[in-house]
Design an enzyme around this catalytic site. Structure first.
Site, PDB file in Angstrom:
ATOM      1  N   HIS A 107      -4.680   1.671   7.569  1.00  0.00           N
ATOM      2  CA  HIS A 107      -3.306   2.178   7.667  1.00  0.00           C
ATOM      3  C   HIS A 107      -3.102   3.346   6.680  1.00  0.00           C
ATOM      4  O   HIS A 107      -2.535   4.382   7.031  1.00  0.00           O
ATOM      5  CB  HIS A 107      -2.346   1.021   7.373  1.00  0.00           C
ATOM      6  CG  HIS A 107      -0.889   1.350   7.386  1.00  0.00           C
ATOM      7  ND1 HIS A 107      -0.016   0.837   8.321  1.00  0.00           N
ATOM      8  CD2 HIS A 107      -0.122   2.125   6.552  1.00  0.00           C
ATOM      9  CE1 HIS A 107       1.202   1.288   8.067  1.00  0.00           C
ATOM     10  NE2 HIS A 107       1.173   2.067   6.986  1.00  0.00           N
ATOM     11  N   GLU A 108      -3.603   3.181   5.449  1.00  0.00           N
ATOM     12  CA  GLU A 108      -3.382   4.219   4.417  1.00  0.00           C
ATOM     13  C   GLU A 108      -4.222   5.462   4.695  1.00  0.00           C
ATOM     14  O   GLU A 108      -3.750   6.590   4.489  1.00  0.00           O
ATOM     15  CB  GLU A 108      -3.698   3.665   3.019  1.00  0.00           C
ATOM     16  CG  GLU A 108      -2.874   2.458   2.589  1.00  0.00           C
ATOM     17  CD  GLU A 108      -1.379   2.605   2.784  1.00  0.00           C
ATOM     18  OE1 GLU A 108      -0.883   3.741   2.775  1.00  0.00           O
ATOM     19  OE2 GLU A 108      -0.703   1.566   2.963  1.00  0.00           O
ATOM     20  N   GLN A 125       2.868  10.089   1.692  1.00  0.00           N
ATOM     21  CA  GLN A 125       4.196   9.471   1.868  1.00  0.00           C
ATOM     22  C   GLN A 125       5.166   9.860   0.750  1.00  0.00           C
ATOM     23  O   GLN A 125       6.374   9.682   0.888  1.00  0.00           O
ATOM     24  CB  GLN A 125       4.082   7.938   1.902  1.00  0.00           C
ATOM     25  CG  GLN A 125       3.338   7.404   3.120  1.00  0.00           C
ATOM     26  CD  GLN A 125       3.199   5.904   3.063  1.00  0.00           C
ATOM     27  OE1 GLN A 125       2.256   5.412   2.461  1.00  0.00           O
ATOM     28  NE2 GLN A 125       4.116   5.176   3.654  1.00  0.00           N
ATOM     29  N   HIS A 160      -2.530   7.540   7.151  1.00  0.00           N
ATOM     30  CA  HIS A 160      -1.478   8.379   6.542  1.00  0.00           C
ATOM     31  C   HIS A 160      -2.081   9.681   6.004  1.00  0.00           C
ATOM     32  O   HIS A 160      -1.489  10.756   6.162  1.00  0.00           O
ATOM     33  CB  HIS A 160      -0.820   7.655   5.357  1.00  0.00           C
ATOM     34  CG  HIS A 160       0.327   6.765   5.740  1.00  0.00           C
ATOM     35  ND1 HIS A 160       1.421   7.217   6.432  1.00  0.00           N
ATOM     36  CD2 HIS A 160       0.554   5.447   5.486  1.00  0.00           C
ATOM     37  CE1 HIS A 160       2.282   6.209   6.605  1.00  0.00           C
ATOM     38  NE2 HIS A 160       1.774   5.125   6.037  1.00  0.00           N
ATOM     39  N   GLY A 213       0.835  -1.196   0.000  1.00  0.00           N
ATOM     40  CA  GLY A 213       0.000   0.000   0.000  1.00  0.00           C
ATOM     41  C   GLY A 213       0.867   1.243   0.000  1.00  0.00           C
ATOM     42  O   GLY A 213       2.066   1.174   0.305  1.00  0.00           O
ATOM     43  N   CYS A 252       5.678  -0.298   7.574  1.00  0.00           N
ATOM     44  CA  CYS A 252       5.370   0.988   6.931  1.00  0.00           C
ATOM     45  C   CYS A 252       6.585   1.410   6.113  1.00  0.00           C
ATOM     46  O   CYS A 252       7.710   1.407   6.629  1.00  0.00           O
ATOM     47  CB  CYS A 252       5.054   2.035   7.991  1.00  0.00           C
ATOM     48  SG  CYS A 252       4.639   3.639   7.282  1.00  0.00           S
ATOM     49  N   LEU A 253       6.342   1.783   4.860  1.00  0.00           N
ATOM     50  CA  LEU A 253       7.464   2.194   4.003  1.00  0.00           C
ATOM     51  C   LEU A 253       8.102   3.490   4.520  1.00  0.00           C
ATOM     52  O   LEU A 253       9.237   3.793   4.175  1.00  0.00           O
ATOM     53  CB  LEU A 253       6.987   2.361   2.559  1.00  0.00           C
ATOM     54  CG  LEU A 253       6.422   1.089   1.908  1.00  0.00           C
ATOM     55  CD1 LEU A 253       5.968   1.367   0.485  1.00  0.00           C
ATOM     56  CD2 LEU A 253       7.448  -0.051   1.921  1.00  0.00           C
TER      57      LEU A 253
HETATM   58  O1  K1U Z   1       1.654   2.451   3.803  1.00  0.00           O
HETATM   59  C1  K1U Z   1       2.712   1.849   3.836  1.00  0.00           C
HETATM   60  O2  K1U Z   1       3.666   2.309   4.433  1.00  0.00           O
HETATM   61  C2  K1U Z   1       2.816   0.505   3.150  1.00  0.00           C
HETATM   62  C3  K1U Z   1       2.675  -0.662   4.110  1.00  0.00           C
HETATM   63  C4  K1U Z   1       1.225  -1.097   4.130  1.00  0.00           C
HETATM   64  C5  K1U Z   1       0.826  -2.069   5.213  1.00  0.00           C
HETATM   65  C6  K1U Z   1       1.517  -3.254   5.426  1.00  0.00           C
HETATM   66  C7  K1U Z   1       1.099  -4.136   6.404  1.00  0.00           C
HETATM   67  C8  K1U Z   1      -0.015  -3.843   7.156  1.00  0.00           C
HETATM   68  C9  K1U Z   1      -0.664  -2.664   6.946  1.00  0.00           C
HETATM   69  C10 K1U Z   1      -0.260  -1.777   5.967  1.00  0.00           C
HETATM   70  C11 K1U Z   1       3.550  -1.784   3.563  1.00  0.00           C
HETATM   71  O3  K1U Z   1       3.313  -2.331   2.568  1.00  0.00           O
HETATM   72  S1  K1U Z   1       4.946  -2.160   4.486  1.00  0.00           S
HETATM   73  C12 K1U Z   1       5.529  -3.678   3.745  1.00  0.00           C
HETATM   74  C13 K1U Z   1       4.827  -4.821   4.385  1.00  0.00           C
HETATM   75  O4  K1U Z   1       4.602  -4.771   5.578  1.00  0.00           O
HETATM   76  C14 K1U Z   1       4.376  -6.002   3.636  1.00  0.00           C
HETATM   77  C15 K1U Z   1       4.852  -6.269   2.390  1.00  0.00           C
HETATM   78  C16 K1U Z   1       4.391  -7.379   1.716  1.00  0.00           C
HETATM   79  C17 K1U Z   1       3.478  -8.234   2.301  1.00  0.00           C
HETATM   80  C18 K1U Z   1       3.004  -7.963   3.581  1.00  0.00           C
HETATM   81  C19 K1U Z   1       3.459  -6.848   4.246  1.00  0.00           C
HETATM   82 ZN    ZN Z   2       2.669   3.300   6.172  1.00  0.00          ZN
END
Ligand code: K1U
Ligand code: ZN
Length: 185
Positions: free
Chosen positions: A148-149, A66, A152, A61, A106-107
């Site tokens: 989560h998004e 961001q 943000h 996401g 979270c990225l």
């Molecule tokens: O918004 C962001 O920072 C992206 C975030 C979204 C998210 C991940 C997990 C739970 C809620 C929201 C990410 O993608 S972080 C990367 C990550 O956690 C992930 C990547 C691939 C599969 C599963 C998780």
């Molecule tokens: Zn995030």
């Protein structure tokens, strides 16, 4: 913007871009995004660039805030591979039910993940790039990702739900990372 690449489509060639993702504790992550008034070519390009960025960063996401854009635009792809891209304009949660806690990353907070209390089921709405208003349901990981998004877009990070102790440790870690980044420059 860090890098450009050309993607070949049958009828048009569109430049795609991987954007820079802001990292905690950047104060721009605390700004509130504004509703999109007109879904135009700029918004379409932003959504595509956000998808490119999300895939490049291996996320599922990304919210416009961001990548330093203050508009209510979110992209999600739970496959992480381009199989299920979602582009949500002005997403809003109408109802929340049940409870779930999964480990969130979270990225914008690299190297950190933790459990956050969220609603397991949500009823939500958004506009598509074609300006259609969609009202639908989500559950489990998709519901968590949407929450989560949207956080943000409201200037909120998942770490805000953690204990004061964990937040303190994180602030120290981020300060250390910043110092070593400055030394590398
Ligand atoms: O918004 C962001 O920072 C992206 C975030 C979204 C998210 C991940 C997990 C739970 C809620 C929201 C990410 O993608 S972080 C990367 C990550 O956690 C992930 C990547 C691939 C599969 C599963 C998780
Ligand atoms: Zn995030």
């Amino acid at each position: 913007m860090r890098q450009f690449r050309a993607s070949f489509a049958p009828f048009a060639m569109q430049a795609m871009a991987v954007l820079d993702v802001l990292h905690y504790p950047d104060e721009r992550l605390r700004l509130k995004a504004q509703p999109v008034q007109h879904i135009d070519e700029g918004i379409r390009q932003l959504a595509d660039n956000m998808l490119d960025t999300m895939y490049a960063e291996q996320g599922i996401g990304l919210a416009a805030i961001q990548v330093n854009h203050r508009q209510r635009v979110v992209v999600i792809d739970l496959s992480g591979r381009g199989d299920e891209p979602m582009r949500l304009i002005n997403p809003e949660i109408i109802d929340r039910r049940g409870n779930i806690e999964i480990r969130e990353g979270c990225l914008s907070v690299p190297g950190m993940s933790d459990y956050v209390p969220r609603a397991r089921h949500i009823h939500y709405r958004y506009q598509t790039l074609e300006e259609t208003l969609v009202e639908t349901e989500a559950e489990d990981l998709l519901a968590v990702c949407i929450q989560h998004e949207i956080d943000h877009l409201d200037g909120k990070l998942f770490i805000d739900y953690l204990s004061v102790l964990k937040q303190g440790r994180l602030r120290k870690k981020a300060a250390k990372q910043q110092r070593s980044e400055r030394l590398r420059l």
